[in-house]
Design an enzyme around this catalytic site. Sequence first.
Site, PDB file in Angstrom:
ATOM      1  N   CYS A   1       0.866  -1.183   0.000  1.00  0.00           N
ATOM      2  CA  CYS A   1       0.000   0.000   0.000  1.00  0.00           C
ATOM      3  C   CYS A   1       0.898   1.227   0.000  1.00  0.00           C
ATOM      4  CB  CYS A   1      -0.850   0.055   1.256  1.00  0.00           C
ATOM      5  SG  CYS A   1      -1.761  -1.453   1.568  1.00  0.00           S
TER       6      CYS A   1
ATOM      7  N   GLU B   1      11.856 -21.375 -17.163  1.00  0.00           N
ATOM      8  CA  GLU B   1      11.559 -19.992 -16.789  1.00  0.00           C
ATOM      9  C   GLU B   1      12.696 -19.061 -17.236  1.00  0.00           C
ATOM     10  OE1 GLU B   1       9.009 -18.467 -15.979  1.00  0.00           O
ATOM     11  OE2 GLU B   1       9.615 -16.642 -14.958  1.00  0.00           O
TER      12      GLU B   1
ATOM     13  N   GLU C   1      11.360 -13.642 -24.101  1.00  0.00           N
ATOM     14  CA  GLU C   1      10.263 -12.662 -24.163  1.00  0.00           C
ATOM     15  C   GLU C   1      10.751 -11.219 -24.084  1.00  0.00           C
ATOM     16  OE1 GLU C   1       7.335 -12.740 -21.002  1.00  0.00           O
ATOM     17  OE2 GLU C   1       8.856 -13.198 -19.519  1.00  0.00           O
TER      18      GLU C   1
ATOM     19  N   HIS D   1      18.025 -37.196 -27.032  1.00  0.00           N
ATOM     20  CA  HIS D   1      16.866 -37.643 -27.807  1.00  0.00           C
ATOM     21  C   HIS D   1      16.504 -36.630 -28.884  1.00  0.00           C
ATOM     22  CE1 HIS D   1      16.419 -40.975 -25.088  1.00  0.00           C
ATOM     23  NE2 HIS D   1      16.615 -40.118 -24.094  1.00  0.00           N
TER      24      HIS D   1
ATOM     25  N   LYS E   1      12.161 -15.908 -19.821  1.00  0.00           N
ATOM     26  CA  LYS E   1      12.570 -14.515 -19.577  1.00  0.00           C
ATOM     27  C   LYS E   1      13.402 -14.013 -20.747  1.00  0.00           C
ATOM     28  CE  LYS E   1      10.361 -14.364 -17.136  1.00  0.00           C
ATOM     29  NZ  LYS E   1       9.145 -14.251 -16.453  1.00  0.00           N
TER      30      LYS E   1
ATOM     31  N   TRP F   1      -3.732  -1.724  -1.209  1.00  0.00           N
ATOM     32  CA  TRP F   1      -3.630  -2.981  -1.973  1.00  0.00           C
ATOM     33  C   TRP F   1      -3.953  -4.033  -0.922  1.00  0.00           C
ATOM     34  CZ3 TRP F   1      -2.544  -4.528  -6.940  1.00  0.00           C
ATOM     35  CH2 TRP F   1      -2.109  -5.840  -7.125  1.00  0.00           C
TER      36      TRP F   1
ATOM     37  N   ARG G   1       1.386   1.901  -6.075  1.00  0.00           N
ATOM     38  CA  ARG G   1       1.660   0.918  -5.017  1.00  0.00           C
ATOM     39  C   ARG G   1       0.416   0.126  -4.626  1.00  0.00           C
ATOM     40  NH1 ARG G   1       6.307   1.420  -2.055  1.00  0.00           N
ATOM     41  NH2 ARG G   1       5.258   0.388  -0.335  1.00  0.00           N
TER      42      ARG G   1
ATOM     43  N   ASN H   1       0.959   0.273   6.056  1.00  0.00           N
ATOM     44  CA  ASN H   1       1.388  -0.591   4.957  1.00  0.00           C
ATOM     45  C   ASN H   1       2.167  -1.734   5.584  1.00  0.00           C
ATOM     46  OD1 ASN H   1       2.469  -1.740   2.618  1.00  0.00           O
ATOM     47  ND2 ASN H   1       4.179  -0.304   2.581  1.00  0.00           N
ATOM     48  N   GLY H   2       1.706  -2.961   5.323  1.00  0.00           N
ATOM     49  CA  GLY H   2       2.393  -4.121   5.892  1.00  0.00           C
ATOM     50  C   GLY H   2       1.374  -5.137   6.351  1.00  0.00           C
TER      51      GLY H   2
ATOM     52  N   LYS I   1       0.535  -7.553 -19.984  1.00  0.00           N
ATOM     53  CA  LYS I   1       0.705  -8.071 -18.617  1.00  0.00           C
ATOM     54  C   LYS I   1      -0.371  -9.103 -18.292  1.00  0.00           C
ATOM     55  CE  LYS I   1       2.740  -8.265 -14.695  1.00  0.00           C
ATOM     56  NZ  LYS I   1       3.980  -9.057 -14.725  1.00  0.00           N
TER      57      LYS I   1
HETATM   58  C1  F6R Z   1       6.067 -14.231 -18.420  1.00  0.00           C
HETATM   59  C2  F6R Z   1       4.735 -13.822 -18.048  1.00  0.00           C
HETATM   60  C3  F6R Z   1       3.587 -14.564 -18.634  1.00  0.00           C
HETATM   61  C4  F6R Z   1       2.543 -14.841 -17.552  1.00  0.00           C
HETATM   62  C5  F6R Z   1       1.310 -15.520 -18.174  1.00  0.00           C
HETATM   63  C6  F6R Z   1       0.283 -15.895 -17.125  1.00  0.00           C
HETATM   64  O1  F6R Z   1       7.033 -13.403 -17.841  1.00  0.00           O
HETATM   65  O2  F6R Z   1       4.549 -12.913 -17.302  1.00  0.00           O
HETATM   66  O3  F6R Z   1       4.009 -15.752 -19.217  1.00  0.00           O
HETATM   67  O4  F6R Z   1       3.121 -15.665 -16.578  1.00  0.00           O
HETATM   68  O5  F6R Z   1       0.730 -14.657 -19.115  1.00  0.00           O
HETATM   69  O6  F6R Z   1      -0.177 -14.774 -16.454  1.00  0.00           O
HETATM   70  P1  F6R Z   1      -0.957 -14.895 -15.084  1.00  0.00           P
HETATM   71  O7  F6R Z   1      -0.009 -15.432 -14.074  1.00  0.00           O
HETATM   72  O8  F6R Z   1      -1.422 -13.508 -14.787  1.00  0.00           O
HETATM   73  O9  F6R Z   1      -2.090 -15.844 -15.315  1.00  0.00           O
END
Ligand code: F6R
Length: 607
Positions: free
Chosen positions: A2, A479, A486, A502, A483, A75, A28, A101-102, A602
């Site tokens: 928050c 993962e 993407e 394989h 990163k 939040w 925030r 906040n916390g 996002k």
């Molecule tokens: C990768 C990334 C995406 C999300 C995916 C699922 O860095 O951010 O691959 O992980 O779009 O998103 P959520 O977790 O919001 O369902």
Amino acid sequence: MCGIFGCATSGSKAAEIIHGALKRLEYRGYDSVGEATIFEGKIYIKKDQGKIDDVHSLLNLDDLPGSLGIGHTRWATHGAPSKINAHPHTDCGEKIAVVHNGIIDNFDELKAELENLGHTFKSKTDTEVIPHLIEENLRHGLPFIEAVKEALKRLDGSYALAIISTLEPDKIICARKESPLIIGIGEEAMYCASDIPALLPLTNKIISLDDGEVAVIWSRGYEIRRLNDWAIVAREPEIITWTVEMAEKQGYPHFMLKEIHEQPLALRNTLRLQDLYLDLIATFLDRAKNVFLVACGSSYNACLAASYMFSKLACISAYPVVASEFIEQFGSAVNIDSAVLAVSQSGETADTLMSVDYARNRAATILGLTNVVGSTLTRVSRVYILQQSGPEIGVAATKTFTAQLLVLAQIALRVAKLRGKLSSQEIKGLEKELKSIPDIVEKTIKMNVEKASQIAKKYRDSRFFVFVGRGINTATALEGRLKLLEIAYVPSLAFPAGESKHGPISLIEPGVPVIFICPRDKTRKAIIGNIMEMKARGASIISVIEEGDEEIKRLSDDYFEVGRTVSEIFSPIVFIIPLQLFAYYMAVEKGLDPDKPRNLAKSVTVK
Ligand code: F6R
């Protein structure tokens, strides 16, 4: 996460200043907002659920009287977003108002104690225990500041607090433990805030409070003391030269880098989740005949790691499934005996929600893990957990990924306990290690920032990367690769090392960089064998090793070192850190904006 703010002025209208500052803190948290001011011996409050602009157009936040006040943008952690749960919170007599906040870990027991003493609570928040605790101390005759001090000593957990009272109408008491809090020194005014952006148009002279410090501010001065011995702290103000935009990123050039650095804090927050919900989820998983872990992207990678955790700790087969394939792959197998644990940072990913909807219609139990209060996933889940990572603005998941892993590890441990699969000594050992993870991550970040930047410089023109892991760190490899591709747009492949022969090894030719995840666990011998195979074909070996692993260092062209974890279950949380940093610096080296990779959003709300 928050945002809090307070100002003590010598005559200016506090409400307008607070409103402006909260707008600059809205990043925030943004599910509710509230302000409290003091005027002629009375506390005035306006608060409601919703974004600041919406609440302002409804209530006119600027219309509060007085030259001193506090504000909050929320939040939610404890208690859904609602007018009642919005801050500030007050005591029974409405003489004290608090923004926080916390997370107060022991709020349940404090609340029960205070209710027994006759205090009436209005909200479902953890914060509300604070004004009541202070009120209780006042009832015992303590002066206000003393009453606050004694109340603070009873709080377990994290807090940044701003507290006002009609008993000391010219002062704001601020306190910090683990959540950020700074003091701003203005002309004829003093401020406190969670973060620098709130202060920038008002002053560039700031003092950061340290954990365990309390500050009392008034319009023309301040005093900082240590809570434990009440000794005065002398600290020179710093002059900030940031712009507002730089300040939102806390001086980091990108949100992604800021969020990578926020991981120790985000992980500490996931160790404060409410037992009740973790236990409920564990109980449903224990009872289910089949368990599916459903998610997309990074959240899927977390689920893949979790499937190893559930198997190794609790002897459960939990199937990690990419949400867009769930119905085709497992749809007919879903029934009343199934539990679907859907993992989604945003709680809004269309494929994940579609799977959930399908499974619900087949009477499966839906469990959710998400970062966003009020998201669709929270509404459709029988039980859900909020991972408490705070808003993640960079498109690439970083702090939310490691937090998901830590929550999932806690759930797996609880299922293991329920099923009696671990001895009490093993459980104790794992719980102890769990608590050390945020510190190990903190150390690992420090160890790798420079290194990742150097290695990225060296490999910036490589056109293809391979990521390899074994066991649970297959998920880390996937993962790390996600990163890199993407945000730096480098084609990459990731696979369990055992799959190499394989097929994928045919792609290896001299100079291809192969990143190996090398924990000191059972997979180590086999991983060394895989490194030798790749070396023999001329690959450039980049290893991620535990500190001091000289043998693998010698086999590597370059290496990242991470802090030591004892149990393999937690290793992805630590081993992913250098790979996040590496992807970040690769994007920067290529002149790309890591926060906004092309073609990505996002939250993917379309199928
Ligand atoms: C990768 C990334 C995406 C999300 C995916 C699922 O860095 O951010 O691959 O992980 O779009 O998103 P959520 O977790 O919001 O369902």
